[in-house]
Design a protein around this motif. Sequence first.
Motif, mmCIF file in Angstrom:
data_model
loop_
_atom_site.group_PDB
_atom_site.id
_atom_site.type_symbol
_atom_site.label_atom_id
_atom_site.label_comp_id
_atom_site.label_asym_id
_atom_site.label_seq_id
_atom_site.Cartn_x
_atom_site.Cartn_y
_atom_site.Cartn_z
ATOM 1 N N ARG A 1 41.129 53.373 41.255
ATOM 2 C CA ARG A 1 40.639 52.782 40.018
ATOM 3 C C ARG A 1 40.952 53.649 38.801
ATOM 4 N NH1 ARG A 1 39.939 47.976 38.596
ATOM 5 N NH2 ARG A 1 40.985 48.658 36.736
ATOM 6 N N ASP A 2 40.866 54.989 38.928
ATOM 7 C CA ASP A 2 41.105 55.842 37.765
ATOM 8 C C ASP A 2 42.561 55.821 37.336
ATOM 9 O OD1 ASP A 2 41.907 57.084 40.056
ATOM 10 O OD2 ASP A 2 41.154 59.081 39.525
ATOM 11 N N ILE A 3 43.483 55.631 38.304
ATOM 12 C CA ILE A 3 44.908 55.537 37.957
ATOM 13 C C ILE A 3 45.178 54.236 37.217
ATOM 14 C CG2 ILE A 3 47.242 55.364 38.891
ATOM 15 C CD1 ILE A 3 46.420 57.225 41.111
ATOM 16 N N ILE A 4 44.584 53.141 37.708
ATOM 17 C CA ILE A 4 44.768 51.852 37.044
ATOM 18 C C ILE A 4 44.227 51.898 35.622
ATOM 19 C CG2 ILE A 4 44.087 49.415 37.078
ATOM 20 C CD1 ILE A 4 44.043 49.566 40.118
ATOM 21 N N ASP A 5 43.025 52.455 35.462
ATOM 22 C CA ASP A 5 42.425 52.533 34.131
ATOM 23 C C ASP A 5 43.262 53.361 33.172
ATOM 24 O OD1 ASP A 5 40.325 50.938 34.812
ATOM 25 O OD2 ASP A 5 38.925 52.582 35.217
ATOM 26 N N GLN B 1 40.460 48.899 25.804
ATOM 27 C CA GLN B 1 39.647 47.686 25.705
ATOM 28 C C GLN B 1 39.473 46.977 27.047
ATOM 29 O OE1 GLN B 1 42.249 48.485 23.903
ATOM 30 N NE2 GLN B 1 41.926 48.089 21.715
ATOM 31 N N VAL B 2 40.413 47.179 27.974
ATOM 32 C CA VAL B 2 40.326 46.449 29.253
ATOM 33 C C VAL B 2 40.108 47.382 30.440
ATOM 34 C CG1 VAL B 2 41.720 44.514 28.425
ATOM 35 C CG2 VAL B 2 42.852 46.459 29.522
ATOM 36 N N GLN B 3 39.886 48.636 30.195
ATOM 37 C CA GLN B 3 39.634 49.555 31.298
ATOM 38 C C GLN B 3 38.323 49.192 31.995
ATOM 39 O OE1 GLN B 3 39.860 53.630 30.026
ATOM 40 N NE2 GLN B 3 42.018 53.527 29.499
ATOM 41 N N GLY B 4 38.385 49.131 33.303
ATOM 42 C CA GLY B 4 37.215 48.767 34.099
ATOM 43 C C GLY B 4 37.049 47.282 34.319
ATOM 44 N N VAL B 5 37.868 46.464 33.650
ATOM 45 C CA VAL B 5 37.789 45.017 33.839
ATOM 46 C C VAL B 5 38.485 44.664 35.149
ATOM 47 C CG1 VAL B 5 38.479 42.770 32.922
ATOM 48 C CG2 VAL B 5 37.732 44.586 31.371
ATOM 49 N N ASP B 6 37.745 44.047 36.062
ATOM 50 C CA ASP B 6 38.285 43.845 37.398
ATOM 51 C C ASP B 6 37.378 42.890 38.169
ATOM 52 O OD1 ASP B 6 39.931 44.135 39.575
ATOM 53 O OD2 ASP B 6 39.208 46.118 40.141
ATOM 54 N N VAL B 7 37.819 42.540 39.368
ATOM 55 C CA VAL B 7 36.977 41.803 40.311
ATOM 56 C C VAL B 7 36.913 42.604 41.597
ATOM 57 C CG1 VAL B 7 36.693 39.716 41.691
ATOM 58 C CG2 VAL B 7 37.536 39.542 39.343
ATOM 59 N N GLU B 8 35.729 43.015 41.985
ATOM 60 C CA GLU B 8 35.514 43.646 43.281
ATOM 61 C C GLU B 8 34.961 42.568 44.209
ATOM 62 O OE1 GLU B 8 32.889 46.938 42.821
ATOM 63 O OE2 GLU B 8 34.305 48.121 41.616
ATOM 64 N N HIS C 1 37.448 40.290 30.158
ATOM 65 C CA HIS C 1 36.899 39.836 31.435
ATOM 66 C C HIS C 1 37.994 39.243 32.313
ATOM 67 C CE1 HIS C 1 37.229 35.589 30.197
ATOM 68 N NE2 HIS C 1 36.955 36.066 28.982
ATOM 69 N N PRO C 2 37.747 39.125 33.615
ATOM 70 C CA PRO C 2 38.738 38.527 34.514
ATOM 71 C C PRO C 2 38.761 37.006 34.393
ATOM 72 C CG PRO C 2 37.128 39.901 35.706
ATOM 73 C CD PRO C 2 36.583 39.654 34.335
ATOM 74 N N ALA C 3 39.810 36.407 34.943
ATOM 75 C CA ALA C 3 39.925 34.946 35.032
ATOM 76 C C ALA C 3 39.779 34.569 36.504
ATOM 77 C CB ALA C 3 41.278 34.476 34.489
ATOM 78 N N VAL C 4 38.611 34.055 36.873
ATOM 79 C CA VAL C 4 38.337 33.802 38.288
ATOM 80 C C VAL C 4 37.225 32.764 38.424
ATOM 81 C CG1 VAL C 4 36.664 35.705 38.397
ATOM 82 C CG2 VAL C 4 37.776 34.938 40.505
ATOM 83 N N VAL C 5 37.308 31.991 39.493
ATOM 84 C CA VAL C 5 36.238 31.073 39.892
ATOM 85 C C VAL C 5 35.744 31.528 41.254
ATOM 86 C CG1 VAL C 5 35.639 28.697 40.520
ATOM 87 C CG2 VAL C 5 37.176 29.129 38.591
ATOM 88 N N GLN C 6 34.429 31.682 41.391
ATOM 89 C CA GLN C 6 33.844 32.075 42.669
ATOM 90 C C GLN C 6 33.357 30.832 43.415
ATOM 91 O OE1 GLN C 6 32.779 33.466 39.733
ATOM 92 N NE2 GLN C 6 33.519 35.560 39.863
ATOM 93 N N VAL C 7 33.600 30.807 44.713
ATOM 94 C CA VAL C 7 33.119 29.705 45.550
ATOM 95 C C VAL C 7 31.906 30.216 46.326
ATOM 96 C CG1 VAL C 7 33.721 28.005 47.311
ATOM 97 C CG2 VAL C 7 35.484 28.854 45.740
ATOM 98 N N ILE C 8 30.784 29.510 46.194
ATOM 99 C CA ILE C 8 29.506 29.943 46.759
ATOM 100 C C ILE C 8 29.092 29.012 47.900
ATOM 101 C CG2 ILE C 8 27.120 30.547 46.220
ATOM 102 C CD1 ILE C 8 29.274 32.151 44.682
ATOM 103 N N THR C 9 28.597 29.587 48.987
ATOM 104 C CA THR C 9 28.163 28.792 50.138
ATOM 105 C C THR C 9 26.783 28.185 49.889
ATOM 106 O OG1 THR C 9 26.984 30.584 51.262
ATOM 107 C CG2 THR C 9 29.371 30.456 51.614
ATOM 108 N N PRO C 10 26.383 27.205 50.698
ATOM 109 C CA PRO C 10 25.018 26.672 50.589
ATOM 110 C C PRO C 10 23.950 27.727 50.860
ATOM 111 C CG PRO C 10 26.421 25.161 51.820
ATOM 112 C CD PRO C 10 27.201 26.425 51.636
ATOM 113 N N GLU C 11 24.335 28.819 51.531
ATOM 114 C CA GLU C 11 23.402 29.911 51.784
ATOM 115 C C GLU C 11 23.372 30.917 50.637
ATOM 116 O OE1 GLU C 11 24.279 27.689 55.130
ATOM 117 O OE2 GLU C 11 25.768 28.925 54.099
ATOM 118 N N ALA C 12 24.047 30.584 49.529
ATOM 119 C CA ALA C 12 24.041 31.390 48.301
ATOM 120 C C ALA C 12 24.728 32.734 48.472
ATOM 121 C CB ALA C 12 22.619 31.587 47.781
ATOM 122 N N SER C 13 25.856 32.754 49.189
ATOM 123 C CA SER C 13 26.673 33.964 49.282
ATOM 124 C C SER C 13 28.093 33.639 48.836
ATOM 125 C CB SER C 13 26.684 34.515 50.712
ATOM 126 O OG SER C 13 27.294 33.594 51.603
#
Length: 291
Positions: A42-46, A52-59, A194-206
């Motif tokens: 992560r520190d190399i990428i940053d 302005q975009v350092q640390g912007v990511d999706v884990e 911020h990232p560009a992403v859509v999260q898909v959530i299960t009926p169990e909320a994970s």
Amino acid sequence: MSSLSTLPSSRATWRLGLAVAALVLGAALPAFALPGGGKTPRDIIDAQQPPQVQGVDVEEHLGEPLPLEARFTDEQGREVRLGDVLPKDKPTLLTLVYYECPMLCNLVINGQVSAMRELGLELGKDYEAITVSIDPKDTPAQSLERKRRHLQAMGKPETAAWHFLTGTEDNIHKLTEAVGYKYRYDEASKQFAHPAVVQVITPEASVSRYLYGTSFPTQDVKLALLEAAGGRVGTSFDRVVLSCFKYDGAMRRYGFYVFGFIRVGALLVLTALSTMLIYFWRRELKKGAAA
């Protein structure tokens, strides 16, 4: 004599050329083809990014639960728990945006709407959608305006199951940390990176799957929803199709899964053979009874 004296320098030039070629080739290769699977520290990428975009990511927090007790305000101005608006019998498309975003958020939502129109799944019956603003300054009035606009683009009524929520910084952080959505506010531009992403959530909320970008292939969105639902939505044919596709983590999309296809083919052959044997068995029984 002069040709021999130039040999060392020629070798040095050759080695330098090889080194430069290797560097160019390394830069041209996709991240997942490089040693270590593209997992650059992560520190190399940053260090290679503008401040302005350092640390912007999706884990990716696959399988991790959402904070159901986090409280937000819906488009009607009512306070709601996240657990109250998440359906318990169907998957959810979760998007994190902010309403004053000049470009990226609109592209993500428009890409989502475009995919939702072509899914062949019904919003409210087969899945739901939740959009949460990451800006504590955004208001329920803005939520209502966005909800009306996007549902109208889909030809859906204002009562359709797509919730638009705003909240306090504390509750927003609970949700973004749970899904691994890393963003930051740039004071100079008064904008969020911020990232560009859509999260898909299960009926169990994970968290079940992450869909990246601003354009989402309809097949990927549908397969992600079917996968998250665990067979609770869609037709029998949809479940057969799902078994023939497998998510490719490197390419970040679903690809044809040959072993799934073989397994389905074998099942069809077995069904055909069983039907044929039952037919002949019953015919022989009838002949025996007639004799």
